[in-house]
Design a protein around this motif. Structure first.
Motif, short mmCIF file in Angstrom:
data_model
loop_
_atom_site.label_atom_id
_atom_site.label_comp_id
_atom_site.label_asym_id
_atom_site.label_seq_id
_atom_site.Cartn_x
_atom_site.Cartn_y
_atom_site.Cartn_z
N ALA A 209 0.83 -1.21 0.00
CA ALA A 209 0.00 0.00 0.00
C ALA A 209 0.86 1.25 0.00
N ALA A 210 1.89 1.29 0.86
CA ALA A 210 2.76 2.46 0.93
C ALA A 210 3.56 2.63 -0.35
N ALA A 211 4.03 1.53 -0.94
CA ALA A 211 4.78 1.63 -2.19
C ALA A 211 3.90 2.18 -3.31
N THR A 212 2.66 1.73 -3.36
CA THR A 212 1.74 2.24 -4.38
C THR A 212 1.47 3.72 -4.20
N THR A 213 1.22 4.13 -2.95
CA THR A 213 0.96 5.55 -2.67
C THR A 213 2.16 6.41 -3.05
N LEU A 214 3.34 5.96 -2.69
CA LEU A 214 4.55 6.75 -2.93
C LEU A 214 4.86 6.85 -4.42
N LEU A 215 4.87 5.72 -5.12
CA LEU A 215 5.27 5.73 -6.52
C LEU A 215 4.23 6.42 -7.40
N SER A 216 2.96 6.18 -7.12
CA SER A 216 1.94 6.85 -7.92
C SER A 216 1.92 8.35 -7.64
N GLY A 217 2.18 8.73 -6.39
CA GLY A 217 2.22 10.15 -6.06
C GLY A 217 3.35 10.87 -6.76
N LEU A 218 4.51 10.23 -6.88
CA LEU A 218 5.64 10.85 -7.58
C LEU A 218 5.43 10.87 -9.09
N SER A 219 4.94 9.77 -9.65
CA SER A 219 4.76 9.70 -11.10
C SER A 219 3.72 10.68 -11.60
N ARG A 220 2.86 11.15 -10.72
CA ARG A 220 1.84 12.12 -11.14
C ARG A 220 2.47 13.46 -11.48
N TYR A 221 3.62 13.77 -10.88
CA TYR A 221 4.20 15.10 -11.05
C TYR A 221 5.59 15.08 -11.67
N PHE A 222 6.23 13.91 -11.77
CA PHE A 222 7.58 13.83 -12.31
C PHE A 222 7.57 12.92 -13.54
N PRO A 223 8.09 13.37 -14.67
CA PRO A 223 8.13 12.50 -15.85
C PRO A 223 9.08 11.32 -15.69
N VAL A 224 10.11 11.46 -14.84
CA VAL A 224 11.06 10.38 -14.59
C VAL A 224 11.31 10.30 -13.09
N THR A 225 11.19 9.09 -12.54
CA THR A 225 11.53 8.84 -11.15
C THR A 225 12.56 7.72 -11.11
N VAL A 226 13.73 8.00 -10.54
CA VAL A 226 14.80 7.02 -10.39
C VAL A 226 14.74 6.49 -8.96
N ILE A 227 14.67 5.16 -8.82
CA ILE A 227 14.46 4.54 -7.51
C ILE A 227 15.68 3.71 -7.15
N ASP A 228 16.36 4.08 -6.08
CA ASP A 228 17.48 3.32 -5.54
C ASP A 228 16.91 2.23 -4.64
N CYS A 229 16.82 1.01 -5.17
CA CYS A 229 16.14 -0.09 -4.48
C CYS A 229 17.05 -0.71 -3.42
N PRO A 230 16.46 -1.42 -2.44
CA PRO A 230 17.28 -2.20 -1.51
C PRO A 230 18.08 -3.27 -2.24
N THR A 231 19.18 -3.68 -1.64
CA THR A 231 20.04 -4.68 -2.26
C THR A 231 19.32 -6.02 -2.36
N GLY A 232 19.41 -6.65 -3.53
CA GLY A 232 18.84 -7.97 -3.73
C GLY A 232 17.43 -7.92 -4.27
N PRO A 233 17.18 -8.55 -5.42
CA PRO A 233 15.82 -8.55 -5.98
C PRO A 233 14.80 -9.22 -5.09
N GLU A 234 15.25 -10.04 -4.12
CA GLU A 234 14.30 -10.74 -3.27
C GLU A 234 13.77 -9.87 -2.13
N HIS A 235 14.33 -8.68 -1.92
CA HIS A 235 13.82 -7.81 -0.86
C HIS A 235 12.39 -7.40 -1.19
N PRO A 236 11.49 -7.38 -0.19
CA PRO A 236 10.08 -7.04 -0.48
C PRO A 236 9.90 -5.70 -1.17
#
Length: 354
Positions: A209-236
Motif C-alpha cells: 500500500a505504501a509503495a503504491t501511494t509513494l510511486l503513484s504520487g511521484l509519477s503524477r508530477y515527475f516525468p522520470v523517477t529514479v528509484i534506488d532499491c534495496p540490495t537484492g531482488p528478493e527484498h520485499p
C-alpha cells in the motif's frame, strides 16, 4: 591436597550499583541511552547542532571533496591540447544520448536501480542517472531512496535534510488531495530541479500500500523517477518496485565474481516469467584505478548475454563518496551516464512496456 585458586577480586567488595540505562534524572549531565537507536539519534543530533560547533564527517567530506574534479589541472590541459589535432567523437555520442534522454513521455516513467550485492555501486549509478535526467530534461526529476539501512543517495545528491520514503508515504496517504508543492515540500531540492528523499529510519519494508501511494504520487508530477532499491531482488521493497517499474538498471562491480553472478542472473532475468516483462540495462562499475578487470571490456562481454551495458570507470570525483557534480566527473563517465539514461528511458518508452 589442592586448594581452589584465589580470586584476586575477593577483596574488591560488591559490584557498585549502576543506574538502569535511560533512568538518569533530567538534571544529570551524563547522557544514558536505553537503546542503540537512541544513541545513534543523539549522536546525529549533536553532529548537526550548530551550538556545539561539531562538524559531521559527511559535512566535512562534502566540503572537501564534492568540488574536486576527476582530472587534475595537468590532465585537463593535456586533453584540451590533444583535442586541437583531432575530432571529438564523444561529443557526437553525447549529443545523441542527450537527445534520447529528452524524449517525451506519456506518463511518469519509473526506473528501478537494482543489484545483487551490496557495494556494487548501485547508489552511485542511481545518483548519476538521476542527475543526468535532471540536467538534460526541462521538467523536474525525482530520486527515491528505498535503502532500509540509512541509504546514502541524498548524500550523493547534495546532502540536504529531507523526509525518508517511509515518512513521505505516510504523509501522502494522509492527504485528501496532493499537489506538486505538497509533494516537493517533503523532499530535498537539488540541482536542476532534482528532488530526492532522505535516508529511511525504520528499516521495515514499506509494504504494497505504501509503495503504491509513494510511486503513484511521484509519477503524477515527475516525468522520470529514479528509484534506488534495496540490495537484492528478493527484498520485499525491491519486488514491489519492480512490479511497478517501467525499466530497470542492473548494477554490478567489475570483479570476477560480480561479472559471473550478473551474467547468470541476467540470463535468468530474460527468461523469468515475471522479470522478463521488465526491460533491463546493465551498468558495470569500476572498483579502483588499479583493478584487474576493465569495466569497458566487461560491459562489452555482458552484451553477449543480450543486455545492453555501459561502463562507469573509476574516477576520483565519484570515489569521494559525497555529492556528485556532472561537469567534474570524467568525460568518459559523463558520456556513459548519458548513454545509460538514454537506454533506460528508451526501454521504458518501448511499445508494450507495462
Amino acid at each position: 591436597m589442592s586448594s581452589a585458586p584465589l580470586d584476586p577480586w575477593n577483596d574488591a567488595g560488591p559490584a557498585p550499583a549502576r543506574p538502569r540505562p535511560g533512568s538518569a534524572p533530567g538534571d544529570q549531565g551524563d547522557a544514558l541511552w536505553s537503546s542503540r537507536s537512541e544513541l545513534r539519534r543523539d549522536i546525529s543530533r549533536s553532529q548537526d547542532d550548530p551550538t556545539t560547533g561539531f562538524e559531521s564527517v559527511a559535512t566535512r567530506l562534502q566540503r572537501d571533496y564534492s568540488r574536486r574534479p576527476a582530472l587534475s589541472l595537468w590532465s585537463r590541459g593535456w586533453r584540451a591540447l590533444g583535442g586541437l589535432w583531432g575530432p571529438d567523437r564523444n561529443r557526437d555520442r553525447l549529443a545523441a544520448s542527450a537527445s534520447a534522454v529528452q524524449s517525451p513521455v506519456t506518463t511518469g516513467r519509473r526506473l528501478a536501480v537494482v543489484s545483487l550485492r551490496g557495494g556494487a555501486g548501485k547508489t552511485t549509478v542511481a545518483a548519476l542517472t538521476a542527475s543526468t535526467f535532471a540536467a538534460l530534461r526541462p521538467e523536474p526529476v525525482a530520486a527515491l531512496d528505498l535503502d532500509p539501512a540509512l541509504g546514502s543517495l541524498g548524500l550523493r545528491l547534495g546532502h540536504r535534510p529531507s523526509s525518508g520514503a517511509d515518512q513521505m508515504a505516510a504523509d501522502l496517504a494522509a492527504l485528501e488531495t496532493t499537489t506538486f508543492d505538497a509533494v516537493t515540500s517533503r523532499m530535498a531540492a537539488g540541482r536542476n530541479d532534482l528532488y530526492y528523499t532522505g535516508p529511511r529510519v525504520t528499516g521495515r519494508p514499506l509494504g504494497e500500500a505504501a509503495a503504491t501511494t509513494l510511486l503513484s504520487g511521484l509519477s503524477r508530477y515527475f516525468p522520470v523517477t529514479v528509484i534506488d532499491c534495496p540490495t537484492g531482488p528478493e527484498h520485499p521493497d525491491t519486488a514491489a518496485v519492480l512490479t511497478r517499474a517501467h525499466a530497470a538498471v542492473f548494477v554490478l562491480p567489475a570483479t570476477a565474481a560480480g561479472v559471473d553472478e550478473a551474467a547468470g542472473y541476467l540470463r535468468h532475468w530474460l527468461t523469468d516469467p515475471f522479470l522478463s516483462a521488465i526491460p533491463v540495462v546493465a551498468a558495470v562499475v569500476g572498483t579502483g584505478r588499479d583493478a584487474v578487470l576493465d569495466p569497458l571490456a566487461q560491459a562489452g562481454a555482458l552484451t553477449r548475454v543480450g543486455v545492453g551495458a555501459v561502463a562507469i570507470r573509476h574516477d576520483r570525483h565519484i570515489a569521494g563518496g559525497v555529492g556528485i557534480t556532472l561537469p567534474l566527473i570524467l568525460p568518459e563517465n559523463r558520456l556513459a551516464a548519458a548513454e545509460l539514461s538514454a537506454q533506460a528511458l528508451a526501454a521504458a518508452n518501448a511499445p508494450g512496456t507495462r
